[in-house]
Design an enzyme around this catalytic site. Structure first.
Site, PDB file in Angstrom:
ATOM      1  N   ASP A 138       2.140  14.371   1.263  1.00 35.94           N
ATOM      2  CA  ASP A 138       0.842  15.136   1.403  1.00 35.94           C
ATOM      3  C   ASP A 138       0.333  15.540   2.373  1.00 35.94           C
ATOM      4  O   ASP A 138      -0.209  15.865   2.891  1.00 35.94           O
ATOM      5  CB  ASP A 138       0.262  14.974   0.346  1.00 35.94           C
ATOM      6  CG  ASP A 138      -0.776  14.170  -0.183  1.00 35.94           C
ATOM      7  OD1 ASP A 138       0.229  13.330  -0.506  1.00 35.94           O
ATOM      8  OD2 ASP A 138      -1.947  14.401  -0.143  1.00 35.94           O
ATOM      9  N   GLY A 167      -4.278  -4.552  -3.297  1.00 34.89           N
ATOM     10  CA  GLY A 167      -5.242  -4.239  -4.872  1.00 34.89           C
ATOM     11  C   GLY A 167      -4.502  -2.891  -5.018  1.00 34.89           C
ATOM     12  O   GLY A 167      -3.589  -1.986  -3.895  1.00 34.89           O
ATOM     13  N   HIS A 168      -4.924  -2.238  -5.760  1.00 40.11           N
ATOM     14  CA  HIS A 168      -3.631  -1.353  -6.204  1.00 40.11           C
ATOM     15  C   HIS A 168      -4.767  -0.037  -6.542  1.00 40.11           C
ATOM     16  O   HIS A 168      -5.735  -0.828  -7.453  1.00 40.11           O
ATOM     17  CB  HIS A 168      -3.375  -0.845  -7.756  1.00 40.11           C
ATOM     18  CG  HIS A 168      -2.005  -2.229  -7.119  1.00 40.11           C
ATOM     19  ND1 HIS A 168      -0.520  -1.746  -6.378  1.00 40.11           N
ATOM     20  CD2 HIS A 168      -1.737  -2.749  -8.555  1.00 40.11           C
ATOM     21  CE1 HIS A 168       0.310  -2.266  -7.065  1.00 40.11           C
ATOM     22  NE2 HIS A 168       0.102  -3.382  -8.105  1.00 40.11           N
ATOM     23  N   THR A 169      -4.881   1.114  -5.941  1.00 42.79           N
ATOM     24  CA  THR A 169      -5.805   2.059  -6.058  1.00 42.79           C
ATOM     25  C   THR A 169      -5.545   2.842  -7.159  1.00 42.79           C
ATOM     26  O   THR A 169      -4.097   3.651  -6.897  1.00 42.79           O
ATOM     27  CB  THR A 169      -6.825   2.739  -5.238  1.00 42.79           C
ATOM     28  OG1 THR A 169      -6.357   1.796  -3.848  1.00 42.79           O
ATOM     29  CG2 THR A 169      -7.714   3.356  -5.117  1.00 42.79           C
ATOM     30  N   ASP A 177       0.602  -1.248  -0.274  1.00 42.89           N
ATOM     31  CA  ASP A 177      -0.065   0.096   0.192  1.00 42.89           C
ATOM     32  C   ASP A 177       0.678   1.442   0.105  1.00 42.89           C
ATOM     33  O   ASP A 177       0.195   2.418   0.987  1.00 42.89           O
ATOM     34  CB  ASP A 177      -0.948   0.226   1.257  1.00 42.89           C
ATOM     35  CG  ASP A 177      -1.751  -1.473   1.249  1.00 42.89           C
ATOM     36  OD1 ASP A 177      -2.579  -1.573   0.147  1.00 42.89           O
ATOM     37  OD2 ASP A 177      -1.638  -1.788   2.149  1.00 42.89           O
ATOM     38  N   GLU A 178       2.011   1.425  -0.438  1.00 46.92           N
ATOM     39  CA  GLU A 178       2.304   2.366  -0.748  1.00 46.92           C
ATOM     40  C   GLU A 178       2.483   3.148  -1.579  1.00 46.92           C
ATOM     41  O   GLU A 178       2.898   4.703  -1.875  1.00 46.92           O
ATOM     42  CB  GLU A 178       4.151   2.107  -0.564  1.00 46.92           C
ATOM     43  CG  GLU A 178       5.285   0.956   0.029  1.00 46.92           C
ATOM     44  CD  GLU A 178       4.897  -0.211  -0.229  1.00 46.92           C
ATOM     45  OE1 GLU A 178       3.965  -0.657  -1.217  1.00 46.92           O
ATOM     46  OE2 GLU A 178       5.499  -1.707   0.832  1.00 46.92           O
ATOM     47  N   GLY A 179       1.307   2.684  -2.888  1.00 46.52           N
ATOM     48  CA  GLY A 179       0.972   3.850  -3.792  1.00 46.52           C
ATOM     49  C   GLY A 179       1.719   3.305  -4.529  1.00 46.52           C
ATOM     50  O   GLY A 179       1.771   4.021  -5.819  1.00 46.52           O
ATOM     51  N   GLY A 221     -11.388  -3.936   3.142  1.00 51.08           N
ATOM     52  CA  GLY A 221     -11.623  -2.488   3.772  1.00 51.08           C
ATOM     53  C   GLY A 221     -11.180  -2.677   4.529  1.00 51.08           C
ATOM     54  O   GLY A 221     -12.063  -1.431   5.919  1.00 51.08           O
ATOM     55  N   THR A 270      -6.048 -12.560   3.604  1.00 50.49           N
ATOM     56  CA  THR A 270      -7.128 -11.846   2.965  1.00 50.49           C
ATOM     57  C   THR A 270      -8.356 -12.925   2.947  1.00 50.49           C
ATOM     58  O   THR A 270      -8.876 -12.562   2.294  1.00 50.49           O
ATOM     59  CB  THR A 270      -6.747 -11.185   2.127  1.00 50.49           C
ATOM     60  OG1 THR A 270      -5.940 -11.999   1.238  1.00 50.49           O
ATOM     61  CG2 THR A 270      -6.252  -9.609   1.665  1.00 50.49           C
TER      62      THR A 270
HETATM   63  P1  GDP Z   1      -0.269   0.027  -3.080  1.00 58.07           P
HETATM   64  O1  GDP Z   1      -0.739  -1.170  -3.519  1.00 58.07           O
HETATM   65  O2  GDP Z   1       1.056  -0.239  -3.623  1.00 58.07           O
HETATM   66  O3  GDP Z   1      -0.701   0.072  -4.906  1.00 58.07           O
HETATM   67  O4  GDP Z   1      -0.899   1.015  -3.049  1.00 58.07           O
HETATM   68  P2  GDP Z   1      -2.502   1.263  -2.796  1.00 58.07           P
HETATM   69  O5  GDP Z   1      -3.099   1.366  -4.235  1.00 58.07           O
HETATM   70  O6  GDP Z   1      -2.917   0.784  -2.233  1.00 58.07           O
HETATM   71  O7  GDP Z   1      -2.417   2.963  -2.108  1.00 58.07           O
HETATM   72  C1  GDP Z   1      -1.570   3.526  -2.388  1.00 58.07           C
HETATM   73  C2  GDP Z   1      -3.128   4.476  -1.952  1.00 58.07           C
HETATM   74  O8  GDP Z   1      -2.696   5.377  -1.552  1.00 58.07           O
HETATM   75  C3  GDP Z   1      -4.608   4.530  -2.914  1.00 58.07           C
HETATM   76  O9  GDP Z   1      -5.555   5.188  -2.474  1.00 58.07           O
HETATM   77  C4  GDP Z   1      -3.494   6.107  -3.236  1.00 58.07           C
HETATM   78  O10 GDP Z   1      -4.810   6.684  -4.510  1.00 58.07           O
HETATM   79  C5  GDP Z   1      -2.977   6.506  -2.688  1.00 58.07           C
HETATM   80  N1  GDP Z   1      -2.117   7.650  -3.188  1.00 58.07           N
HETATM   81  C6  GDP Z   1      -1.005   7.321  -4.158  1.00 58.07           C
HETATM   82  N2  GDP Z   1       0.080   7.976  -4.006  1.00 58.07           N
HETATM   83  C7  GDP Z   1      -0.110   8.976  -3.512  1.00 58.07           C
HETATM   84  C8  GDP Z   1      -0.143  10.782  -2.941  1.00 58.07           C
HETATM   85  O11 GDP Z   1       0.985  10.599  -2.985  1.00 58.07           O
HETATM   86  N3  GDP Z   1      -0.679  11.093  -1.616  1.00 58.07           N
HETATM   87  C9  GDP Z   1      -2.347  10.426  -1.382  1.00 58.07           C
HETATM   88  N4  GDP Z   1      -2.652  11.612  -1.126  1.00 58.07           N
HETATM   89  N5  GDP Z   1      -2.477   9.530  -1.990  1.00 58.07           N
HETATM   90  C10 GDP Z   1      -1.744   8.712  -2.766  1.00 58.07           C
END
Ligand code: GDP
Length: 430
Positions: free
Chosen positions: A334, A39-41, A12-14, A303, A127
């Site tokens: 941010d 998941g990736h969001t 969940d690092e983004g 969730g 999960t």
């Molecule tokens: P992943 O599994 O590493 O892809 O991470 P996720 O997608 O689960 O988690 C990242 C969450 O942070 C998502 O809801 C993204 O939309 C959000 N996100 C990613 N980069 C940033 C950022 O720089 N700032 C903010 N506020 N949210 C971010």
């Protein structure tokens, strides 16, 4: 040339956002490990999507999205995801599934549930996507590769052989309904119809693409601390999350991976159990959780509220090292704009001694965080596009973290959107 996008922490690092961003200049995006358990969001012009099995490049028409052999392929989830995209008017992506990828069987998911039920309080916080039973079977050589769907006679024989063992467990350990061979075969024939248009020799495809000078992105799931070997075993995932595994899970030579972009979050979050030294609790945690990510730190798949904590230099340094980091993408910065002071975990105290290296799990359980507080910047940094325009305390935070982890932070993400990114020249980048 191959670039890997992987996580330094607990996931969940983004990574989704960074992959999506880098995919603008890539030809092929490959998932090389894991399954639909995380998941990736991604937020873009089509809307907000939670992808669990499709690679993040599916939103572009110029890229091919590949499911590598290292992935745990849940066929129905995969196809529902494709449908969810086309329903929101995303053009049909180009997709290739490795003929050597193995499939998550319906009973893998059941076994996950039954085992968590059996373990009760001692459960792993799975999960329940069937990932652990899936990888156990893969290495026990009782798994099913996609190509086996196309040899029906042998498939039937194999089903008969494999379910004998499964049914013993179902009957005597879990006291649950048994697997019916005909029903399973029929399900697999449904899977066959779903995958047939996409199946191919991924390794040969990537070999040709690399010879033609194409850019390939390897997209990791979760992060170093959830790696089966190098993470907080046994509270890990059942596949290797480090970039090195990208070579195995995609079928390419290791020396082709020229860049490893390690995504590292500006604070910590984790799902599931396990030692988490810089974890925080109570109101302090609640506030960070609600302000975190994009709309709060809650799991994209389940969730579930994520556990949160401050940035952990020890874990992140280790996380970056194991990935073989060439560039750090420092994300979700941010979110920290509300704080007067920002605590950072700069060391672990273990039995009165300070550790500089991330320890094995039993020691980790006894580690206490050593905190240092940095001044906050008290403003919203979203929308800023150049490093110099960031508030001084924000730059100091980034530079402090960079010095602590020892890897160059060349990208800073200050918002969930693709364009919320600041490129930076790092003194550590040779
Ligand atoms: P992943 O599994 O590493 O892809 O991470 P996720 O997608 O689960 O988690 C990242 C969450 O942070 C998502 O809801 C993204 O939309 C959000 N996100 C990613 N980069 C940033 C950022 O720089 N700032 C903010 N506020 N949210 C971010």
């Amino acid at each position: 040339m191959v670039k890997a996008v992987v996580g330094a922490n607990w996931g969940d690092e983004g990574k989704g956002k960074i992959t999506d961003m880098l995919a603008q200049n890539a030809d092929i995006i490959v998932r090389f490990q894991g399954g639909a358990n995380a998941g990736h969001t991604i937020k873009n012009e089509y809307g907000k999507f939670a992808l669990h099995s499709l690679p993040s490049g599916v939103f572009y028409s110029h890229t091919t999205s590949v499911i590598g052999n290292g992935v745990a392929l849940n066929v129905p989830i995969f196809f529902n995801e494709i449908r969810s995209l086309t329903e929101k008017n995303v053009p049909m992506p180009k997709i290739m599934i490795s003929e050597r990828a193995q499939m998550v069987m319906p009973y893998h998911i059941k076994f996950d549930e039954y085992e968590e039920e059996r373990l009760k309080g001692a459960a792993f916080g799975s999960t329940k996507s069937g990932i652990a039973p899936f990888y156990s079977d893969k290495f026990a050589k009782t798994g099913f590769q996609v190509n086996e769907l196309f040899d029906e006679k042998t498939l039937k024989e194999k089903i008969a052989r494999v379910i004998v063992q499964k049914n013993v467990l179902l009957e005597h350990l879990y006291h649950k309904p048994l697997i019916d061979a005909d029903e399973l075969f029929a399900t697999l024939m449904e899977y066959k119809k779903m995958v047939e248009p996409y199946v191919g020799d991924v390794s040969a495809f990537l070999d040709r693409a690399l010879k033609e000078g194409k850019t390939v992105l390897l997209e990791g799931q979760l992060g170093t601390l959830k790696d089966t070997d190098h993470g907080i075993y046994p509270m890990v995932t059942s596949s290797n999350t480090i970039a090195a595994y990208g070579a195995v899970g995609a079928g390419i030579p290791p020396y082709e991976i020229k860049e490893v972009i390690t995504v590292c979050k500006a604070y910590s979050s984790a799902v599931g159990g396990g030692a988490f030294v810089s974890e925080i609790f109570g109101d302090e945690a609640e506030e960070l959780r609600n302000r975190g990510g994009d709309g709060g730190e809650y799991g994209a798949t389940t969730g579930r509220p994520r556990r949160v904590g401050w940035f952990d230099c020890v874990a992140s340094r280790y996380g970056c090292r194991l990935q073989g980091t060439t560039d750090v993408a420092f994300t979700v910065l941010d979110v920290l704009g509300y704080l007067d002071e920002i605590p950072v975990c700069v060391g672990y105290e273990f039995e009165g001694e300070e550790l500089s290296d991330f320890p094995v799990t039993w020691k980790l359980e006894h580690c206490k965080p050593v905190w240092k507080k940095l001044p906050g910047w008290k403003c919203d940094i979203r929308g800023i596009r150049s490093y110099e325009e960031l508030p001084e305390n924000c730059r100091k935070y980034i530079e402090f973290v960079e010095e602590q982890i020892g890897y160059p932070i060349t990208m800073v993400s200050n918002g969930p959107a693709r364009e919320d990114i600041i490129y930076r020249e790092s003194p550590l980048k040779k």
